[in-house]
Design a protein around this motif. Structure first.
Motif, short mmCIF file in Angstrom:
data_model
loop_
_atom_site.label_atom_id
_atom_site.label_comp_id
_atom_site.label_asym_id
_atom_site.label_seq_id
_atom_site.Cartn_x
_atom_site.Cartn_y
_atom_site.Cartn_z
N GLU A 138 30.75 21.63 40.03
CA GLU A 138 32.43 21.40 38.89
C GLU A 138 32.51 20.54 38.04
O GLU A 138 32.06 20.03 37.24
CB GLU A 138 32.62 22.83 37.88
N ASP A 171 37.70 27.59 44.30
CA ASP A 171 38.98 28.26 44.35
C ASP A 171 40.49 28.49 44.51
O ASP A 171 40.04 28.19 46.10
CB ASP A 171 38.53 29.39 43.16
N GLN A 202 43.06 30.94 44.01
CA GLN A 202 44.35 31.60 43.45
C GLN A 202 44.34 32.48 43.96
O GLN A 202 45.76 33.12 44.37
CB GLN A 202 43.24 32.48 42.92
N THR A 260 38.24 35.09 38.82
CA THR A 260 38.76 33.38 38.95
C THR A 260 37.93 32.76 37.45
O THR A 260 36.31 32.90 37.37
CB THR A 260 38.61 32.76 39.81
N LEU A 293 50.68 35.10 34.25
CA LEU A 293 50.53 35.00 36.31
C LEU A 293 51.74 35.36 36.79
O LEU A 293 51.61 36.01 37.44
CB LEU A 293 50.06 33.23 36.25
N ARG A 294 52.67 35.38 35.46
CA ARG A 294 54.10 35.69 36.25
C ARG A 294 54.40 37.33 36.36
O ARG A 294 54.77 37.93 37.17
CB ARG A 294 55.91 34.71 35.74
N ARG A 298 45.78 37.40 40.46
CA ARG A 298 46.12 36.36 39.67
C ARG A 298 44.51 36.02 38.95
O ARG A 298 43.94 35.36 37.73
CB ARG A 298 46.15 34.97 40.54
N GLU A 299 43.33 35.99 39.92
CA GLU A 299 42.34 35.83 38.96
C GLU A 299 41.93 36.67 37.96
O GLU A 299 41.58 36.10 36.91
CB GLU A 299 41.01 36.62 39.90
N GLU A 313 35.45 30.65 34.50
CA GLU A 313 34.86 30.13 35.00
C GLU A 313 34.72 28.83 33.22
O GLU A 313 34.16 27.74 33.26
CB GLU A 313 33.57 30.20 35.47
N VAL A 345 49.56 31.48 29.87
CA VAL A 345 50.00 31.73 31.29
C VAL A 345 50.69 32.25 32.07
O VAL A 345 50.70 32.62 32.76
CB VAL A 345 49.02 29.23 31.56
N GLY A 346 51.31 30.79 31.43
CA GLY A 346 52.55 31.91 32.58
C GLY A 346 53.07 32.80 32.21
O GLY A 346 53.83 33.58 33.73
N LEU A 379 54.33 31.67 40.86
CA LEU A 379 53.36 32.45 40.28
C LEU A 379 53.11 31.89 38.44
O LEU A 379 51.22 31.84 39.12
CB LEU A 379 53.48 33.40 40.07
N GLY A 380 53.18 30.44 38.26
CA GLY A 380 53.23 30.57 36.46
C GLY A 380 52.26 29.34 36.43
O GLY A 380 51.65 28.75 35.92
N LEU A 399 44.48 35.21 35.41
CA LEU A 399 44.04 33.48 34.53
C LEU A 399 42.95 34.29 33.81
O LEU A 399 43.19 33.24 32.72
CB LEU A 399 43.78 33.21 36.11
N VAL A 411 49.04 27.42 36.92
CA VAL A 411 47.63 27.56 37.66
C VAL A 411 47.25 26.89 38.85
O VAL A 411 46.35 28.00 39.74
CB VAL A 411 46.29 27.09 36.48
N HIS A 456 42.15 40.80 41.84
CA HIS A 456 43.09 39.87 42.71
C HIS A 456 43.69 39.88 41.08
O HIS A 456 43.69 39.58 40.27
CB HIS A 456 42.62 38.59 43.09
N TYR A 506 43.40 24.19 30.11
CA TYR A 506 44.87 24.59 31.19
C TYR A 506 44.71 26.21 32.04
O TYR A 506 44.85 25.89 32.96
CB TYR A 506 45.65 24.13 29.75
N ALA A 507 43.52 27.04 31.43
CA ALA A 507 43.95 28.50 31.94
C ALA A 507 42.57 28.54 32.25
O ALA A 507 42.52 29.99 32.19
CB ALA A 507 43.65 28.94 30.74
#
Lengths: 448, 448
Positions: A381, A407, A409, B352, B30-31, B428-429, B354, B26-27, A153-154, B432, A156, B426, B377-378
């Motif tokens: 984008e 997207d 996700q 998510t 998300l994890r 993950r959204e 932008e 990020v990891g 899950l880590g 992130l 992106v 959600h 990256y994020a």
């Protein structure tokens, strides 16, 4: 980050014209939500596994819809694999001091052989990957190999996490068969930790090895089995799969044309794949991508936008377990006198648009990137090099193969599972994608 | 399109360091999905209207959560308005040959006065906007004015469609009162065409005009009423609102600090507003934004990242109907010896990421944009000038006020309605977004 060139190749007057068209396209897509309504109708038919009766119903529905909308329609015949799931799979722990009688939720993987009536009953060896299996190969003989590595899950980008985990699905049965295993279970490759198993295709079996059955486990049941094996490494599991592969069967790519006004023999493809797995209703994967492609044609028609080149909508059959539709169309493209200029594919779900991934020479890429000041109005984008789509990559000699990238996700929550239903599609997200693809297709037609 | 400068002000070695930290953040987000779990707990308390008992329960929950996580916590006292809905609203067509007895789904608007026990019963005049009302002002006397303009679905940015429709909510009662109307109904400002009414704040009543009650109608019932009025322009509607404004009541901003290692008196704010409307559970608006802000602090703590400046998480109270929390904190910021360097607010839903919208001088903006190679990256696609957030804009003399901007396609389906529940978030959204904000906060701390 994207570096773009400040000098656009679209002169100012043309830019105004294209901006006006973009606004019309976006406004019509978002306000009228026609494609969303068509997707609802399509999903009511049910899932569309290649070769299934349902897939033929859906093909007829698509043919009629395209004709009703006023397009020329071609059903291109394709012989497709006819893998069928049969009766629901069974999996139960049959020997264990602690866990006897526990049923596990499984789904046969596409292309897997079934078991016989009795099923297979064996001990289970849990491994994380092929390296560990190789090291522990002596333990695998006569057992069910359980590949339990989870989608990380880590990352992106969920496609990366998917890519990192999916080889246990595609090659697990072959790897396990090398060491005398009798069956394979994999942890579902998914970002959602519920107990809904996710299927997907295995690679073809290797003739020199025994063909052993393979299935995916619901994520929670994969956790359960992993825990159970720690407490009772000698538990025995029964699994029974009723799937089988019948002889190839006739099916079709469904193709609609909006004829170009000036260069009708030059083709811009917009496409998705029409087959799905046999669960849920294949709403995101890839009913939505097909319907977006059809809506591209309809947006032009209903807004009286007349592209110079022919815009061709293709619903490919059999992407999931054979790519026979893509290959067949690629063969056609090789021999027709038509010229395929560019092709777009939408097969990553129908979420909010992010960008387009392009396979082309670098000058073409720069040209496309110079259109961003227009395309960004419709939610695009970026335009980046690399990647396109499984089906369109069968078309040779185009100037650009382009994958629509929304997207991602939420995509792998649904992908290849009973979770992939119409209710998971958001009308604005889907329609904005259709508008983004339409505008890129239009620029490809007029400016490439 | 964003123009960025190819020469970054972050030297290569620093960039590598920041990239490593970004990947960790990020990891972990998300994890582990810790914030998502906290949001679940928060939403179980229920909605958090300013001054309500529930809001106080939530404030205690937040205080305890922040302490449990090991942060210094400050409850900053704030007097807030205490508007209460009272018993459920009623609205029914009481006189009509065709529609008598039809009940309509309504919700009092925030700050509205209630009716008396009998409610008000009057004919209805439907108008699209204030201009039409002005032209037809002679018809409004003694009637309920029904503002029926819908959120335009055709704008890509849903905040634009919202902005174009929302003045009927904020000023409708005042405009209608000018012409002797006795009540106001508005079509809910929403992108979802269900029958769930969306509330929101009215502007304060004008003392020189009668204070008339105002409510929003479910979108489908707005359609119904519009159609009914075409067939029977003289139908009479009864509406009864039980809302009232009690004396201001004591509440709190909830504030947690992660003390800076080198410049503890220099503050980077990360924030959301903790109050919500009294429906659903304020999951996206703005429980999620608060929890993201808290997770920023926890991400640093759990990953042993030690910012030079103090990172301050603020849960503002009363953004929805008064901004008293924002104003109170702004007053504090004016007088403290601490220096507020920058502030980030997340109050556009937890979808998510932008980009970030920045109010700053242009050199600061360029500095932030130069961080994009790290931030992307994020999930951060862009950093643009313009806009920040309602609460942080009360803080004077910062170098940058920054609004977190996620995807907005789904936000106004939920906003200010019973649809805004945890299940619509959600993981993950949301996570992130927390990671994107954390990384920007860190760079603001280290590099601004």
């Amino acid at each position: 980050m994207l570096l773009t060139f400040s000098t656009s190749n679209i002169i100012s007057q043309e830019k105004d014209k294209y901006m006006e068209i973009t606004k019309k396209i976006v406004g019509s897509a978002l306000r009228e939500q026609k494609g969303y309504e068509w997707l609802r109708q399509l999903c009511e038919i049910g899932p569309r596994l290649s070769g299934s009766e349902n897939s033929m119903k859906a093909i007829r529905w698509a043919e009629n819809k395209m004709k009703d909308l006023g397009f020329e329609v071609w059903l291109q015949p394709v012989m497709v694999p006819n893998w069928v799931r049969g009766e629901k799979e069974e999996s139960v722990i049959v020997e264990s001091e602690f866990f006897k009688g526990k049923e596990l939720k499984i789904l046969a993987l596409g292309r897997s052989v079934g078991t016989d009536e009795k099923g297979i009953t064996a001990e289970v060896i849990e491994v994380q990957n092929f390296d560990e299996l190789k090291v522990r190969q002596n333990e695998a003989k006569g057992k069910i190999v359980f590949f339990s590595r989870a989608h990380d899950l880590g990352t992106v980008n969920t496609f990366q996490g998917y890519g990192d985990a999916v080889n246990q699905r595609s090659q697990g049965a072959t790897e396990a068969a090398k060491y005398g295993a009798v069956g394979v279970l994999i942890r579902s490759v998914t970002t959602k930790h519920d107990n809904v198993p996710h299927t997907g295709s295995m690679n073809n079996y290797v003739d020199s090895l025994p063909k052993i059955p393979a299935a995916s486990l619901g994520f929670l049941d994969a956790d359960f089995l992993s825990d159970a094996l720690k407490k009772d490494p000698n538990l025995k599991l029964k699994m029974k799969l009723n799937c089988r592969t019948l002889p190839d069967i006739l099916s079709y790519n469904v193709i609609a044309d909006l004829r170009g006004t000036e260069k009708p023999d030059e083709i811009i493809v917009v496409s998705g794949h029409f087959d799905s797995w046999d669960l849920g209703s294949g709403a995101h994967d890839d009913g939505g991508g097909c319907i977006q492609s059809l809506e591209v044609l309809d947006l032009f028609k209903r807004l009286s936008i007349k592209p110079k080149r022919t815009i061709r909508c293709i619903f490919y059959i059999n992407e999931e377990n054979g790519v026979k539709g893509g290959i067949e169309y690629g063969n056609y493209a090789d021999t027709t006198k038509e010229k395929h200029i560019a092709a777009i594919e939408s097969d990553r779900g129908v979420f909010t648009p992010e960008g387009f991934a392009v396979t082309s020479d670098s000058l073409t890429l720069i040209k496309l990137q110079n259109w961003l000041p227009i395309l960004e109005y419709a939610g695009t984008e970026w335009i980046k090099a690399g990647g396109s789509g499984v089906d369109i990559s069968q078309i040779k000699n185009t100037q650009a193969l382009i994958g629509f990238v929304p997207d991602d996700q939420r995509y792998f929550d649904l992908h290849h599972s009973a979770n992939d239903v119409f209710e998971e599609v958001h009308p604005r997200e889907m329609e904005l994608g259709a508008a983004a693809i339409a505008m890129l297709a239009y620029l490809l037609s007029e400016e490439l």
